[in-house]
Design a protein around this motif. Structure first.
Motif, mmCIF file in Angstrom:
data_model
loop_
_atom_site.group_PDB
_atom_site.id
_atom_site.type_symbol
_atom_site.label_atom_id
_atom_site.label_comp_id
_atom_site.label_asym_id
_atom_site.label_seq_id
_atom_site.Cartn_x
_atom_site.Cartn_y
_atom_site.Cartn_z
ATOM 1 N N ASP A 1 -21.921 -30.719 -46.848
ATOM 2 C CA ASP A 1 -22.985 -30.973 -47.838
ATOM 3 C C ASP A 1 -22.452 -31.206 -49.249
ATOM 4 O OD1 ASP A 1 -25.098 -30.942 -46.066
ATOM 5 O OD2 ASP A 1 -25.509 -28.813 -46.331
ATOM 6 N N ALA B 1 -24.952 -33.066 -51.526
ATOM 7 C CA ALA B 1 -26.029 -32.228 -52.081
ATOM 8 C C ALA B 1 -25.541 -31.491 -53.322
ATOM 9 C CB ALA B 1 -26.521 -31.238 -51.038
ATOM 10 N N ASP C 1 -28.523 -21.182 -49.940
ATOM 11 C CA ASP C 1 -28.058 -22.521 -49.562
ATOM 12 C C ASP C 1 -26.583 -22.648 -49.935
ATOM 13 O OD1 ASP C 1 -27.608 -25.216 -49.121
ATOM 14 O OD2 ASP C 1 -29.441 -25.863 -50.131
ATOM 15 N N ALA D 1 -24.574 -25.113 -50.196
ATOM 16 C CA ALA D 1 -24.240 -26.202 -51.118
ATOM 17 C C ALA D 1 -24.660 -25.898 -52.550
ATOM 18 C CB ALA D 1 -24.891 -27.503 -50.654
#
Length: 159
Positions: free
Chosen positions: A58, A61, A84, A86
Motif C-alpha cells: 500500500d 495509499a 491502517d 499504510a
C-alpha cells in the motif's frame, strides 16, 4: 469603537454556495489521486532515496496521503489512522523522509504532463481569425515557457 457584528447570509450567497456545492464531484480526493495513478502511473516516480526497490504494501495509499497533507498544509496528525498499516505515524514518516522530495515531485509532474499532452483537449491550437489566442514560446528565467494569452506553461526539468 464597537466590535462589528457578523452580517447575515444573503439569499444570493446561499444560492451561489448551493450551486457550487452541487458542481463539486462526489469523490474523495485520495480516491481521485489513486484513480489518476491507475491511468498514468505517476506515483511510480516516487522512488526510494537509496534507489532500492520496495516491497512495501500500500505504498500508493501512503504517498497519496502525504501529498494531500502537504498540499493542504495540515501535517501528519489529521491523516494518521492507527488501525491502517499504510497510515500509521511511523509509516508516513518513513515514506515522507525516503520517497517524497523535490526530484520525485518533478518526475511525477513530468508523467502527468506527458499524459495530459496526449489528451485531445490539451492540444494547443492557434485559432484563425481576429481575437484568437496564439501560443508563443518564450524564455523566462532561462526556461522555455509556452504562453497562451495570460497563461504560462513551463516545461518541467528532467529528473
Amino acid at each position: 469603537m464597537e466590535k462589528l457584528g457578523a452580517l447575515g447570509e444573503s439569499e444570493s450567497l446561499a444560492w451561489l454556495r448551493a450551486a457550487c456545492q452541487a458542481m463539486l464531484p462526489r469523490i474523495d480526493l485520495p480516491e481521485l489521486l489513486l484513480e489518476v495513478h491507475a491511468w498514468t502511473g505517476f506515483l511510480d516516480a516516487y522512488v526510494h532515496l537509496a534507489d532500492i526497490s520496495t516491497r512495501m504494501i500500500d505504498l500508493p495509499a501512503s504517498l497519496v496521503t502525504l501529498l494531500i497533507s502537504e498540499a493542504c498544509n495540515v501535517g501528519l496528525t489529521p491523516v494518521i489512522k492507527a488501525g491502517d498499516e499504510a497510515l500509521t505515524r511511523g509509516r508516513l514518516s518513513h515514506v515522507d523522509q525516503n520517497y517524497v522530495r523535490g526530484e520525485t515531485h518533478a518526475a511525477a509532474n513530468a508523467i502527468l504532463i506527458e499524459h495530459q499532452g496526449k489528451r485531445g483537449l490539451s492540444a494547443v491550437r492557434s485559432p484563425v481569425g481576429r481575437g484568437g489566442r496564439r501560443a508563443h514560446p518564450r524564455w523566462i528565467f532561462r526556461r522555455l515557457v509556452l504562453t497562451v494569452g495570460k497563461l504560462a506553461f513551463r516545461q518541467p526539468e528532467p529528473p
